[in-house]
Write a protein that holds these residues in place. Structure first.
Motif, mmCIF file in Angstrom:
data_model
loop_
_atom_site.group_PDB
_atom_site.id
_atom_site.type_symbol
_atom_site.label_atom_id
_atom_site.label_comp_id
_atom_site.label_asym_id
_atom_site.label_seq_id
_atom_site.Cartn_x
_atom_site.Cartn_y
_atom_site.Cartn_z
ATOM 1 N N GLU A 1 5.788 -1.643 6.076
ATOM 2 C CA GLU A 1 5.381 -2.104 7.408
ATOM 3 C C GLU A 1 6.474 -1.881 8.451
ATOM 4 N N ALA A 2 7.732 -2.047 8.024
ATOM 5 C CA ALA A 2 8.848 -1.831 8.953
ATOM 6 C C ALA A 2 8.887 -0.378 9.429
ATOM 7 N N LYS A 3 8.655 0.567 8.499
ATOM 8 C CA LYS A 3 8.648 1.977 8.865
ATOM 9 C C LYS A 3 7.488 2.292 9.807
ATOM 10 N N ILE A 4 6.346 1.661 9.548
ATOM 11 C CA ILE A 4 5.180 1.887 10.404
ATOM 12 C C ILE A 4 5.423 1.329 11.795
ATOM 13 N N SER A 5 6.007 0.140 11.864
ATOM 14 C CA SER A 5 6.272 -0.498 13.156
ATOM 15 C C SER A 5 7.185 0.355 14.014
ATOM 16 N N VAL B 1 -3.708 2.925 9.100
ATOM 17 C CA VAL B 1 -3.185 1.560 9.126
ATOM 18 C C VAL B 1 -4.152 0.606 9.824
ATOM 19 N N SER B 2 -5.027 1.162 10.664
ATOM 20 C CA SER B 2 -5.989 0.313 11.377
ATOM 21 C C SER B 2 -7.292 0.129 10.609
ATOM 22 N N GLN B 3 -7.389 0.741 9.432
ATOM 23 C CA GLN B 3 -8.619 0.626 8.649
ATOM 24 C C GLN B 3 -8.661 -0.680 7.862
ATOM 25 N N PRO B 4 -9.869 -1.228 7.594
ATOM 26 C CA PRO B 4 -10.005 -2.534 6.927
ATOM 27 C C PRO B 4 -9.375 -2.592 5.539
ATOM 28 N N ASN B 5 -9.382 -1.458 4.825
ATOM 29 C CA ASN B 5 -8.869 -1.475 3.451
ATOM 30 C C ASN B 5 -7.355 -1.224 3.376
ATOM 31 N N TRP B 6 -6.671 -1.190 4.541
ATOM 32 C CA TRP B 6 -5.242 -0.911 4.540
ATOM 33 C C TRP B 6 -4.422 -1.930 3.742
ATOM 34 N N PRO B 7 -4.614 -3.250 3.876
ATOM 35 C CA PRO B 7 -3.794 -4.212 3.105
ATOM 36 C C PRO B 7 -3.833 -3.954 1.600
ATOM 37 N N LYS B 8 -5.047 -3.633 1.100
ATOM 38 C CA LYS B 8 -5.185 -3.360 -0.329
ATOM 39 C C LYS B 8 -4.447 -2.076 -0.699
ATOM 40 N N ASN B 9 -4.636 -1.044 0.123
ATOM 41 C CA ASN B 9 -3.971 0.230 -0.155
ATOM 42 C C ASN B 9 -2.456 0.133 -0.010
ATOM 43 N N ARG B 10 -2.007 -0.665 0.943
ATOM 44 C CA ARG B 10 -0.566 -0.860 1.129
ATOM 45 C C ARG B 10 0.066 -1.470 -0.113
ATOM 46 N N SER C 1 -1.046 -1.212 -3.197
ATOM 47 C CA SER C 1 -1.008 -0.183 -4.248
ATOM 48 C C SER C 1 0.110 0.820 -3.987
ATOM 49 N N LEU C 2 0.255 1.198 -2.716
ATOM 50 C CA LEU C 2 1.288 2.164 -2.342
ATOM 51 C C LEU C 2 2.686 1.612 -2.624
ATOM 52 N N ALA C 3 2.905 0.350 -2.302
ATOM 53 C CA ALA C 3 4.203 -0.282 -2.556
ATOM 54 C C ALA C 3 4.507 -0.303 -4.050
ATOM 55 N N HIS C 4 3.486 -0.547 -4.856
ATOM 56 C CA HIS C 4 3.674 -0.580 -6.316
ATOM 57 C C HIS C 4 4.025 0.803 -6.849
ATOM 58 N N LEU C 5 3.326 1.824 -6.367
ATOM 59 C CA LEU C 5 3.572 3.183 -6.848
ATOM 60 C C LEU C 5 4.946 3.701 -6.453
ATOM 61 N N LEU C 6 5.414 3.297 -5.273
ATOM 62 C CA LEU C 6 6.694 3.795 -4.766
ATOM 63 C C LEU C 6 7.871 2.902 -5.123
ATOM 64 N N SER C 7 7.587 1.748 -5.706
ATOM 65 C CA SER C 7 8.621 0.765 -6.073
ATOM 66 C C SER C 7 9.419 0.301 -4.856
ATOM 67 N N ILE C 8 8.704 0.107 -3.748
ATOM 68 C CA ILE C 8 9.314 -0.454 -2.554
ATOM 69 C C ILE C 8 8.436 -1.605 -2.069
ATOM 70 N N SER C 9 8.981 -2.465 -1.263
ATOM 71 C CA SER C 9 8.242 -3.640 -0.806
ATOM 72 C C SER C 9 7.237 -3.292 0.289
ATOM 73 N N GLU C 10 6.192 -4.113 0.396
ATOM 74 C CA GLU C 10 5.225 -3.946 1.466
ATOM 75 C C GLU C 10 5.896 -4.141 2.826
ATOM 76 N N GLU C 11 6.862 -5.041 2.878
ATOM 77 C CA GLU C 11 7.586 -5.286 4.128
ATOM 78 C C GLU C 11 8.313 -4.032 4.586
ATOM 79 N N ASN C 12 8.877 -3.303 3.604
ATOM 80 C CA ASN C 12 9.593 -2.065 3.912
ATOM 81 C C ASN C 12 8.648 -1.026 4.503
#
Length: 627
Positions: free
Chosen positions: A139-143, A115-124, A126-137
């Motif tokens: 980030e909430a789990k990570i927080s 999550v601290s890597q520079p390419n995280w926003p881009k990967n996040r 893609s991950l949200a798209h693949l899992l059909s969940i929001s980026e906010e969701n």
């Protein structure tokens, strides 16, 4: 010659003297050089000692003072821990059939460091798209997962999503090359094979909130852990849960796993066998169908719960993983679908006339052979308490008064015996307190008295309150389970049982207490309840498909809405094996027409699946001796 010799001697002496001077000069010069070199050497040695001392001090500080901290950071960069949740114990019914178990599914996790890597926003994204969940969701789990002290260097995986479908698994495997910190693992998910059947009594499991996690961390719960919510899942959480395990992994600088350092197997939760009978439970759920209400079936001698159904119901599988907003919205359209109505208080209506009759006979004020005149209504304090047929039933005794559910008969004896005796005997039956069942959702109902009314309504108890109580109306509230316990007292000859959900090895392990009612009181009540089925409001249960049944109906007023319907009964009459109580909320009909057919269906299922009618009628070992 002499001069020559002398001259020669002179020069020789001069040369000697000169050489001597030169020697002295050289010695002095050499001594000076040696002294300068020694001083320089000492300075260099001093500087060296200072430097070595500084380096040594730093090494001492790094190795001994900060060594633990740096070793920890090194380990965090090198070692990762993949937690392994325990497999929850299976719940079986009394005949060994599965009521709740586990199935396996894929879940996706992240190492916090990515999550601290520079390419995280881009990967996040893609991950949200693949899992059909929001980026906010995400980030909430990570927080929730990030440790404030260690930050993104935490070695514990963060679960992002579960119950992945095959397409998601394939896509994530491809995406894994772009996101080094992505891991997939097998996870066990709670499964209820019978879906809605038994939902309220079984309960469900749900993921812990942040606040709940703080409260339960000392008990070994981890982030993303689930806990039993309501029903058996909650009551036997400690037995069913098990203990976490995990795999300790070594990773390289790129985050790739290089070695498994150790394993700790998760401890399986314990399996439990409960008293429920799946056949009876299905019959109860089917009998309720689209109605709002409750059914409970219980063994009158042991207190074993055979069935407990509440409607509207739900599928507990929905809660095994986070609910989609659409699913939650659909569930909310149901009327208080999570409420177990078997454990909620409602006016017990005419079923409470059993208590009124008991108090009258036990007090000695109205013995079993009492005959009273009934009328169209009973006037008390300016209020008319009407007979349900608007005419009255002439002169009748207890048996006919119960069979016909006479209001004026029970109103008269209620007025005579008074509030104190009504309250006393109601509490002897178990009303106004918890039954002792393991479920925390149970309410105590209400048996009001003068003290309660003064505190709650700032007024004194009236004769009208006494009549209302004698008819099961007014302030009085009872749960369907409490009503079932009352019927069990009459069925088993005077013992108040403690209801049980966990199957015991020996029958003597079930708890009951002898109330001490007179045998004449029990006999009169039993005859009255049998008359209800033979000639009164429960004739729908007088059928060849059932052994002799005894019971009582009730219709509770609930203005401004429609009335509630009740029916409770037991069978066989001479050797009771089952008590069934049905309650239908705001049905608008009578207990004999609305609730009694539900009791009939449940009893028919019981006798169909458990034994033949001939063997029932021939059993003598459970027959009640009322002589």
């Amino acid at each position: 010659m002499w001069k020559k010799k002398g001259s020669q001697f002179h020069w020789q002496n001069l040369i000697k003297k000169k050489n001597y001077g030169f020697r002295i000069f050289r010695e002095k010069k050499n001594n000076l050089t040696i002294g300068q070199n020694s001083q320089s050497l000492l300075i260099m040695m001093f500087i060296s000692f200072v430097l070595l001392g500084a380096i040594g001090s730093r090494l001492f500080f790094l190795q001994l003072v900060e060594g633990k901290n740096y070793r920890g950071k090194s380990e965090n960069n090198r070692v990762r821990v993949m937690p392994k949740p325990p497999i929850r114990g299976t719940i079986f019914d009394r005949k060994g059939r599965i009521l709740a178990s586990n199935r396996f599914s894929h879940s996706v996790y992240l190492w916090p460091v990515v999550v601290s890597q520079p390419n995280w926003p881009k990967n996040r994204k893609s991950l949200a798209h693949l899992l059909s969940i929001s980026e906010e969701n995400i980030e909430a789990k990570i927080s929730e997962s990030i440790n404030k002290k260690t930050g993104y260097s935490s070695s514990i995986l963060i679960k992002i999503a579960s119950r992945l479908n095959p397409a998601q698994i394939t896509a994530l495997e491809e995406f894994k090359e772009e996101l080094d910190g992505l891991e997939m693992d097998i996870e066990n998910i709670r499964n209820y094979p019978n879906k809605e059947i038994g939902a309220h009594i079984l309960g469900y499991i749900g993921e812990l909130s942040s606040q709940e996690l703080k409260e339960k961390q000392s008990e070994g719960y981890l982030l993303g852990d689930s806990v039993g919510r309501m029903g058996i899942e909650s009551a036997y959480e400690k037995k069913l849960r098990g203990e976490w395990g995990g795999i300790e992994l070594e990773v390289n600088g790129a985050g790739k796993i290089t070695k498994v350092l150790g394993r700790k197997a998760a401890k399986l939760g314990k399996d439990i066998t409960v008293t429920l009978d799946l056949d009876i439970q299905k019959a109860a759920e089917f009998a309720l169908r689209q109605r709002t209400g409750a059914v409970v079936a219980i063994e009158p001698y042991t207190g074993q719960i055979l069935a407990m159904a509440s409607s509207p119901t739900f599928d507990p599988n929905f809660f095994s993983t986070p609910l989609a907003p659409k699913t939650w919205k659909q569930l909310q359209q149901k009327d208080a679908f999570l409420l177990n109505r078997v454990l909620q208080g409602f006016p017990p209506a005419s079923t409470f006339k059993i208590v009124t009759s008991t108090a009258a006979m036990e007090s000695g004020k109205y013995p079993p052979d009492t005959i009273l005149s009934t009328s169209p209504y009973l006037s008390v304090g300016g209020t008319h308490f009407r007979e349900w047929n608007r005419l009255g039933f002439g002169k009748i005794g207890y048996i006919k008064a119960l069979a016909l559910s006479s209001n004026t008969f029970h109103g008269q004896i209620g007025l005579k015996i008074g509030e104190d005796d009504l309250v006393r005997y109601a509490r002897l039956y178990g009303f106004g307190s918890k039954t002792g069942i393991e479920l925390e959702e149970e309410k105590i109902g209400l048996i009001a008295d003068n003290i309660w009314k003064k505190k709650k309504h700032k007024g004194n108890w009236t004769d009208g309150d006494t009549v209302n109580m004698s008819l099961g109306q007014g302030f009085t509230k009872a749960t369907p389970l409490q009503v079932a316990i009352m019927f069990s007292v009459i069925a088993n000859g005077g013992y108040r049982i403690k209801p049980q959900l966990l199957k015991k090895v020996y029958e003597k392990e079930y708890l009951k207490s002898y109330i001490g009612f007179k045998s004449s009181t029990i006999r009169t009540l039993r005859e009255g309840l049998r008359a209800v089925v033979l000639s009164g409001t429960g004739k729908i249960l007088n059928v060849p498909s059932l052994p002799p049944v005894a019971g009582k109906s009730g219709t509770a007023e609930a203005p401004p809405r429609k009335s509630h319907a009740w029916f409770g009964g037991f069978a066989p009459y001479n050797s009771p094996e089952i008590v069934v109580v049905a309650f239908v909320e705001h049905s608008g009909g009578g207990g004999g027409t609305i609730a009694a057919p539900i009791v009939r269906q449940v009893m028919e299922a019981y006798f169909k699946h458990n034994r033949s009618l001939n063997s029932i009628n021939n059993r003598k070992n459970l027959s009640i001796n009322l002589n």
